[in-house]
Design a protein around this motif. Sequence first.
Motif, PDB file in Angstrom:
ATOM      1  N   SER A 234       0.834  -1.226   0.000  1.00  0.00           N
ATOM      2  CA  SER A 234       0.000   0.000   0.000  1.00  0.00           C
ATOM      3  C   SER A 234       0.848   1.247   0.000  1.00  0.00           C
ATOM      4  CB  SER A 234      -0.891   0.080   1.241  1.00  0.00           C
ATOM      5  OG  SER A 234      -1.923  -0.789   1.153  1.00  0.00           O
TER       6      SER A 234
ATOM      7  N   SER B 133       3.340   3.596  -2.656  1.00  0.00           N
ATOM      8  CA  SER B 133       4.102   3.753  -3.900  1.00  0.00           C
ATOM      9  C   SER B 133       5.551   4.106  -3.606  1.00  0.00           C
ATOM     10  CB  SER B 133       3.514   4.814  -4.836  1.00  0.00           C
ATOM     11  OG  SER B 133       2.341   5.355  -4.398  1.00  0.00           O
TER      12      SER B 133
ATOM     13  N   THR C 176      -5.497   7.317  -6.145  1.00  0.00           N
ATOM     14  CA  THR C 176      -5.887   8.055  -4.944  1.00  0.00           C
ATOM     15  C   THR C 176      -6.929   9.124  -5.294  1.00  0.00           C
ATOM     16  OG1 THR C 176      -3.736   7.658  -3.975  1.00  0.00           O
ATOM     17  CG2 THR C 176      -4.979   9.499  -3.076  1.00  0.00           C
TER      18      THR C 176
ATOM     19  N   ALA D 248       3.362   9.209  -0.413  1.00  0.00           N
ATOM     20  CA  ALA D 248       3.308   7.871  -1.011  1.00  0.00           C
ATOM     21  C   ALA D 248       3.424   6.779   0.049  1.00  0.00           C
ATOM     22  CB  ALA D 248       4.418   7.741  -2.042  1.00  0.00           C
ATOM     23  N   VAL D 249       2.593   6.897   1.080  1.00  0.00           N
ATOM     24  CA  VAL D 249       2.624   5.909   2.169  1.00  0.00           C
ATOM     25  C   VAL D 249       1.201   5.419   2.434  1.00  0.00           C
ATOM     26  CG1 VAL D 249       4.658   6.916   3.277  1.00  0.00           C
ATOM     27  CG2 VAL D 249       2.405   7.730   3.921  1.00  0.00           C
TER      28      VAL D 249
ATOM     29  N   ALA E  30      -2.488   7.550   3.338  1.00  0.00           N
ATOM     30  CA  ALA E  30      -2.316   9.004   3.251  1.00  0.00           C
ATOM     31  C   ALA E  30      -3.504   9.637   2.535  1.00  0.00           C
ATOM     32  CB  ALA E  30      -1.024   9.331   2.520  1.00  0.00           C
ATOM     33  N   GLY E  31      -4.103   8.897   1.605  1.00  0.00           N
ATOM     34  CA  GLY E  31      -5.187   9.434   0.790  1.00  0.00           C
ATOM     35  C   GLY E  31      -6.396   9.861   1.600  1.00  0.00           C
TER      36      GLY E  31
ATOM     37  N   ASP F  23      -6.998   1.022  -0.205  1.00  0.00           N
ATOM     38  CA  ASP F  23      -5.663   1.609  -0.316  1.00  0.00           C
ATOM     39  C   ASP F  23      -4.764   0.684  -1.140  1.00  0.00           C
ATOM     40  OD1 ASP F  23      -3.508   3.207   0.058  1.00  0.00           O
ATOM     41  OD2 ASP F  23      -3.308   2.894   2.217  1.00  0.00           O
TER      42      ASP F  23
ATOM     43  N   ARG G 215      -5.840   1.107  -4.781  1.00  0.00           N
ATOM     44  CA  ARG G 215      -5.533   2.383  -5.450  1.00  0.00           C
ATOM     45  C   ARG G 215      -4.018   2.553  -5.639  1.00  0.00           C
ATOM     46  NH1 ARG G 215      -7.723   4.579  -0.079  1.00  0.00           N
ATOM     47  NH2 ARG G 215      -5.957   5.552   0.949  1.00  0.00           N
ATOM     48  N   THR G 216      -3.224   1.950  -4.739  1.00  0.00           N
ATOM     49  CA  THR G 216      -1.769   2.059  -4.899  1.00  0.00           C
ATOM     50  C   THR G 216      -1.318   1.347  -6.185  1.00  0.00           C
ATOM     51  OG1 THR G 216      -1.607   2.101  -2.499  1.00  0.00           O
ATOM     52  CG2 THR G 216       0.436   1.800  -3.685  1.00  0.00           C
TER      53      THR G 216
ATOM     54  N   ASN H  91      -1.951   3.722  -8.868  1.00  0.00           N
ATOM     55  CA  ASN H  91      -0.963   4.808  -8.797  1.00  0.00           C
ATOM     56  C   ASN H  91       0.334   4.444  -9.524  1.00  0.00           C
ATOM     57  OD1 ASN H  91      -2.690   6.331  -7.296  1.00  0.00           O
ATOM     58  ND2 ASN H  91      -1.710   5.956  -5.322  1.00  0.00           N
TER      59      ASN H  91
HETATM   60  N1  ASP Z   1      -1.108   4.472  -0.328  1.00  0.00           N
HETATM   61  C1  ASP Z   1      -1.134   5.333  -1.462  1.00  0.00           C
HETATM   62  C2  ASP Z   1       0.201   5.309  -2.159  1.00  0.00           C
HETATM   63  O1  ASP Z   1       1.219   5.203  -1.542  1.00  0.00           O
HETATM   64  C3  ASP Z   1      -1.524   6.740  -1.091  1.00  0.00           C
HETATM   65  C4  ASP Z   1      -2.954   6.750  -0.600  1.00  0.00           C
HETATM   66  O2  ASP Z   1      -3.851   6.885  -1.434  1.00  0.00           O
HETATM   67  O3  ASP Z   1      -3.187   6.574   0.588  1.00  0.00           O
HETATM   68  O4  ASP Z   1       0.252   5.394  -3.348  1.00  0.00           O
END
Ligand code: ASP
Length: 452
Positions: free
Chosen positions: A288, A290, A327, A367-368, A371-372, A401, A404-405, A408
């Motif tokens: 999760s 990027s 995200t 990118a953690v 966070a979104g 999450d 979506r990662t 991303n």
């Molecule tokens: N976890 C997603 C990422 O690192 C960010 C997020 O949408 O929380 O790409």
Amino acid sequence: MPWYRKLHWQIIIGLVLGLVFGVVAAAMGWNEFVADWIAPFGTIFINLLTLIAVPLVLASLITGVASLADLKKLSRIGGKTIAIYLATTVIALIIGLAVVNILQPGKTVPEDMRDRLQQTYQEDVETRTGIAEEAKERGPLQPLVDIVPGNFFESASSNRNMLQVVFVAIFLGIGLLLIPKEKAKPLIAIFDSLMALVIMLVEIIMLTAPVGVFALLAGTITSIATGGLAGILELLTALGYYCIAVILGLAIHTFVTYPVLLKIFTPKSLRNFFPAIAPAQLVAFSTSSSGATLPVTMEVAEKNVGVSEEVSSFVLPLGATINMDGTGLYQAVAAVFIAQTLGLGLDIGAQITIVLTAVLASIGTAAVPSAGIVMLVIILEAVNIPSAGIALILGVDRILDMCRTVTNITGDLTVATIVASSEGQLHAPPHGPHYDPVDSIEEAFEEAQGIG
Ligand code: ASP
């Protein structure tokens, strides 16, 4: 070599086993055992990846910029990259809004479940809105100020500050490009060697990916299902329609938008593109993050897609930090879903505001993991939806999450391929479309023994 010994299959097997084991463990109430004895291996895997992310970005960007023929090329590649990143994010947001307005998942949540969710996640909401509030109270130019660190070591100490590391690396690279060649040479050679080292470390770390992915999945499932399997099933029944809307939107963007763009702008065959990037997608799904996936994203781009180092070292670290189509799409669906559940109408003006704020919010999202959802608070406030509404979706956020990662990093890889192709820097991949670090490590061992 039999198929099951190939690394990408081993990662998939690790992922499926982790999923199955996580569900069994949650059903049997082994949560504590998993947290004590299994999840730590997942944390070690993430730590190993994030450990090398900063040196990788630094070394690859400095050498990348310093080896450019001139600064014009940097601004051309930079301008192109940012324009395509913005365009793909806007497309993602439009898909998200279309899906959520057509499916109307917010109309399906029973009233008692809505009240219960709001009560259960009250505390969590307060901490997250607190963080978002802090972000909002700063001046309009603060995001710009945030890119330029006052102390490099502070930025390098947290993966949340990757954009600062990107800035410093480009800055140093430009400096090295401008000083006399003989003075720049030794420093460039050091970063070059650091780069080769980090790439070898990524390959070694990836050998442990099947175990890491297994532990991450098992750990995530048992930590979500703290109230037992029945609790999570109830949550999924109430929010299932919302999850389907997010996942459908992500799937359309990942498997329709990107392939169409690749088809139009590159000669790349899609049959090779997706197998080539699959290892990075699997790591993104299980971590999760990027940021943590970045070393793998860069490795597959160069070795299996055929993007040149010059393009990948600039486009990918930048993308991991500012380009988050998944995200943004999720934030748009979530904002409208919350409004629908609370019975608030959103007119076309409000939906356009969502697009504008979500573009900015997805750029500002770190990118953690998770966070979104913090940045979602800012979007909600922009369209006058009570931010406490995020309580409705917190329970299933981790699952979304993960999905979506994947979008991303697929977006980053698609744009890197398009930019490389437009610059005449998309080559036949040196290692074929299938990722296998085992071969290159074996080769390196043989070479080392030969020398010894
Ligand atoms: N976890 C997603 C990422 O690192 C960010 C997020 O949408 O929380 O790409």
